[in-house]
Structure formats: structure tokens, C-alpha cells
Design an enzyme around this catalytic site. Structure first.
Site, short mmCIF file in Angstrom:
data_model
loop_
_atom_site.label_atom_id
_atom_site.label_comp_id
_atom_site.label_asym_id
_atom_site.label_seq_id
_atom_site.Cartn_x
_atom_site.Cartn_y
_atom_site.Cartn_z
N ASP A 31 0.86 -1.18 0.00
CA ASP A 31 0.00 0.00 0.00
C ASP A 31 0.89 1.23 0.00
O ASP A 31 1.71 1.42 0.90
CB ASP A 31 -0.91 0.01 1.24
CG ASP A 31 -1.78 1.25 1.30
OD1 ASP A 31 -2.65 1.40 0.42
OD2 ASP A 31 -1.58 2.07 2.22
N GLU A 39 -2.04 -1.22 -5.94
CA GLU A 39 -3.27 -0.59 -6.38
C GLU A 39 -3.01 0.24 -7.63
O GLU A 39 -1.93 0.83 -7.78
CB GLU A 39 -3.82 0.30 -5.26
CG GLU A 39 -5.20 0.88 -5.54
CD GLU A 39 -5.72 1.71 -4.39
OE1 GLU A 39 -6.86 2.18 -4.47
OE2 GLU A 39 -4.97 1.88 -3.40
N ASP A 56 -3.08 1.77 7.05
CA ASP A 56 -2.25 1.33 5.94
C ASP A 56 -2.05 -0.18 5.94
O ASP A 56 -2.06 -0.81 4.88
CB ASP A 56 -0.90 2.05 5.99
CG ASP A 56 -1.04 3.56 5.84
OD1 ASP A 56 -2.02 3.98 5.21
OD2 ASP A 56 -0.19 4.30 6.37
#
Length: 467
Positions: A247, A331, A422
């Protein structure tokens, strides 16, 4: 009447040849004009052979530096002159001019007495500058870039490309992978700092010599080498590939699903006071003075330091992630969308956030993960950008409310599990990425390995069950 009907048609055939000769000064093709043209043969490239770029710094002598400065200026002039020729040919005569015609025009430019300085530069370097112009036009016609623009001294990067006939390479037998590189129009080899060796026994395919704003000279060597994939990494005691969810953020540059956090270096903030002082000093200097040039040089060196430290950090981080894991999940970030300016009163706060995003260099991190996964046989899974990785509970998978960026910890209202923002997002990314990975792996024929990149947005919606 439509717009296409009002536009004049392109001139072709003998009339186009006459215009090129008389109006544009492009000579006829004399070399090999009686030779039968054979079709080009496709280059058979082995599947495990790749073109890899190695970059080294070198320290030229005063004579070499002066010759390179002339080379950079000649490449810039030829690029601009070729751009003017192609624009004039189309705007005034509706004649299409390509790479071959600009090369023939280059011969005429070099023969003129007022441009005798072009003959002091290797012809292959100047032709490569015209080839770069042709590639820029090709990207423009494909819709991948804007129309080519003129290069300006001090604004455009100083660069010169040497093909195999434009340099001499002599490998050092005592240190395989290193050697002496002598450029065309130069008598002495370059003083290169070999920070690492090239593959032993290989000859560089192409060299690119550049000079950055800080005044440093670099040589980039393109070699064809065989890249062996890394051994597969599995979860201990099973045949499940080891996966990691990454992340990306600003509080921490990267957070892994096991709770590991990589600190954000915040280099622009660390050197902000020094940069501001140098910018104020530059503003006080007289334009065109030597003191102003020295101050600009100091600013460029500081920015080069920031760039080198940031790139070194990203290189080490991505290499470690690729070596330790078989599947990497990130992502799909739209960095350009995140960098949009905010209207109204929040404009100054958004500008500070944009500086932090640019300092984090998420795009460079994702780029390195892509090519390293392709090189070493890993799989990069890119989860859809609308996947609720932050507000979804990784324990019970219930979706919570939207949270402000300032909220770093939260508790799930359904199962009462406390989450780090996170770390929870990294765990959700890993789970979603492995779901996509097994979905793709299940449809592969026996003996086939998973692709090096799996993008959720490219998979068919009917193949993806609800998350």
C-alpha cells in the site's frame, strides 16, 4: 461540405520529387539507385535475451568536453532544422518528408561552407538525431504524444546517441565487462567509473552520452543479455506462491501486509530551506552574469542529489520486494488525477499535498516493479483503483464508512477489530490480488506459468465474482 473535402490533398509522385529538389533542397537518392531492394528480415530474438541499459558516470578531459559540447549543439541544431523542413514541406507544399529525405538534406547542410562545423561531428550521431525526430512524429501520428517542438539550449537535455559504428569498444581482459570506450571524432578513451561490470564478452549495441543540469557527464550502454528468472518463492510448507500486498502512501512510502513500513524520506521537505535560500540568491543575481550561472549550478547539483537519493531508495526497495515474493499486489493509481489542483480556499493545502505526492515518486516505483517482475519471472497484480482497500475490514470483510486522510487507526463496527489504516489496506490488497491471481491461473493450460502482469481492469467483468 466536410472538413476533409476542403483540405488540399497531399502531393505525391513526380511532382512531389520536383518540389523536394527545387523548393526544399532535398537531393535525389543516388546511392544504390540501381540495386534491387531486398525485403528486411525480422530479427530473431531469443526469448530469454533482453536489452538492458547500464548507466555510468565519466569524467571527460577539457578537449573531450569541448568536443561533446559541439556535438550536443549540432544534434540540437539538426533536430530543429529537420523539424522546420518537415513543417515547411507540409504547410507550404503539402509534401510528406520522412527520415530518408531529412538524411539526404543533412548531406546538403554539411556541404555548405557556413555550416562547416557540422563536419566536426560524427555523421551517425546527427542521423540518430533525425531518427529521434522521426520517432517523435510517429508517436504524434499514433496519438501517443503532442506535436514535436523545437529544442532550446539550456532547456532541452544535452544528449547524443552513438550506434555501433560510432564508437570503439575494447574489453579489459583483467576485468571482464569493463574496457575502453572511444567515441567517434575523439582520440582518447573516456574515463568511465565502472560501478558494475557489463556481461562478460558482450559488445554494447548503442551508447548514449548525456550531460545533466549539474554539469555531470553520463554514458548509457545498451547491451543484449540473457536474464535468468529467479527461483520461485513459496509459503513455507506449501506450494502456494508467496505474496505481498503493498500500500503506497504519504505517512509511509510503502506499507506491507505484515506490518512493515518503509519511511517516506521527504527529501524536498528536508532540503526546502536550502533550496529556498538558493532561489532567493538566484533572484538577486544579475541576468547573464557569472554569479547567476554559479548559483544555478548549485541549485542543479542539489536537485541532482535529491534525485539520486530517491532513485537509490526506490531501486533497493523494489529489488528486495521482487526477490522475496512471487506475487506482488499494488493498487492502480492515477497519479496525474491525484495531482490536479484544487479550486477555492483549499488550493494552497492541495499544492502542499501535490508536492508530497511528487516527492514520493509513486509512478517510478510502479514502473520499476513492472519491468523487474517481467525480468525475473514474478507476477505483478494491479488491483482496480476503486477497490475499497482502506475502509474494508480485513477480518470480517465488512465495508465501513469513508474516512478522512487524517484518520490513521479505526475500529470495525461489526467485529470490533482495531486496524492500522495502511496495514489493513495492504492486507486487503494482498487478498484481492491473490483472488485475481488464482482466477487467471485456473484458466491457464497445463505447463503454462502465470503472466508477469495481471490488471483487474482488463479482466472480463463476468469472470470476476463479487468481492
Amino acid at each position: 461540405m466536410g472538413e476533409s473535402a476542403r483540405m488540399p490533398k497531399a502531393v505525391t509522385g513526380e511532382e512531389a520529387g520536383r518540389i523536394k529538389r527545387e523548393a526544399l533542397g532535398i537531393g535525389d537518392r543516388r546511392k544504390h539507385h540501381t540495386r534491387r531492394a531486398d525485403p528486411l528480415k525480422a530479427h530473431a530474438k531469443e526469448p530469454d535475451m533482453r536489452h538492458r541499459l547500464y548507466r555510468f558516470r565519466f569524467y571527460p578531459t577539457e578537449e573531450q568536453a569541448e568536443q561533446l559540447h559541439r556535438t550536443f549543439g549540432a544534434c540540437r541544431w539538426v533536430y530543429n532544422e529537420g523539424l522546420t523542413l518537415r513543417r515547411t514541406a507540409w504547410d507550404q507544399h503539402r509534401v510528406s518528408v520522412g527520415f530518408a529525405e531529412t538524411c539526404r538534406a543533412l548531406t546538403g547542410w554539411k556541404q555548405a561552407e557556413e555550416r562547416a562545423w557540422l563536419r566536426e561531428v560524427s555523421s551517425t550521431v546527427l542521423q540518430q538525431s533525425l531518427r529521434n525526430l522521426d520517432q517523435a512524429y510517429r508517436r504524434f501520428f499514433e496519438g501517443a504524444a503532442k506535436h514535436p517542438q523545437r529544442k532550446k539550449r539550456g532547456r532541452s537535455r544535452d544528449a547524443a546517441v552513438y550506434v555501433r559504428t560510432g564508437f570503439r569498444w575494447a574489453e579489459d581482459p583483467t576485468r571482464p565487462g569493463t574496457g575502453l570506450v572511444t567515441l567517434a571524432k575523439q582520440s582518447q578513451p573516456l574515463d568511465i567509473r565502472w560501478s558494475r561490470a557489463l556481461p562478460a564478452g558482450t559488445v554494447p549495441v548503442r551508447l548514449s552520452v548525456t550531460r545533466d543540469r549539474a554539469g555531470r557527464f553520463f554514458v548509457s550502454t545498451l547491451v543484449a543479455e540473457r536474464t535468468a528468472p529467479l527461483p520461485e518463492v513459496f509459503v513455507p510448507g506449501s506450494r502456494t506462491p508467496r505474496a505481498v500486498g503493498v500500500d503506497l502512501g504519504l505517512a509511509s512510502l510503502a506499507t506491507l501486509d505484515d506490518g512493515t513500513k518503509v519511511d517516506h524520506p521527504r527529501l524536498l521537505k528536508r532540503y526546502a530551506e536550502k533550496l529556498a535560500g538558493l532561489q532567493r540568491e538566484l533572484h538577486r543575481r544579475v541576468k547573464g552574469s557569472k554569479n547567476r550561472g554559479r548559483t544555478r549550478q548549485r541549485i542543479a547539483r542539489l536537485h541532482a542529489l535529491i534525485h539520486d537519493v530517491r532513485k537509490d531508495l526506490l531501486d533497493k526497495l523494489t529489488t528486495r520486494l521482487v526477490r522475496e515474493n512471487q506475487v506482488l499486489v499494488v493498487e492502480d493509481l492515477s497519479v496525474m488525477t491525484l495531482l490536479r489542483a484544487a479550486p477555492g480556499r483549499g488550493r494552497r493545502r492541495k499544492a502542499g499535498l501535490n508536492r508530497s505526492i511528487q516527492d514520493a515518486s509513486w509512478g517510478e516505483l510502479l514502473r520499476q516493479l513492472r519491468y523487474k517482475c517481467e525480468w525475473y519471472g514474478r507476477t505483478l497484480v494491479i488491483v482496480d483503483r476503486f477497490f475499497p482497500s482502506t475502509r474494508r475490514c480485513s477480518a470480517c470483510h465488512s465495508a465501513g464508512p469513508k474516512m478522512d486522510v487524517s484518520v490513521r487507526e479505526w475500529t470495525c463496527p461489526e467485529c470490533a477489530v482495531a486496524h492500522d489504516r495502511d496495514v489493513n489496506a495492504a492486507v486487503n490488497l494482498r487478498d484481492e490480488g491473490m483472488r485475481l491471481y488464482w482466477l487467471v491461473a485456473a484458466g491457464l493450460p497445463p505447463g503454462r506459468t502465470a503472466p508477469t502482469e495481471i490488471r483487474a481492469s482488463e479482466l472480463l467483468e463476468e469472470c470476476l465474482p463479487a468481492a
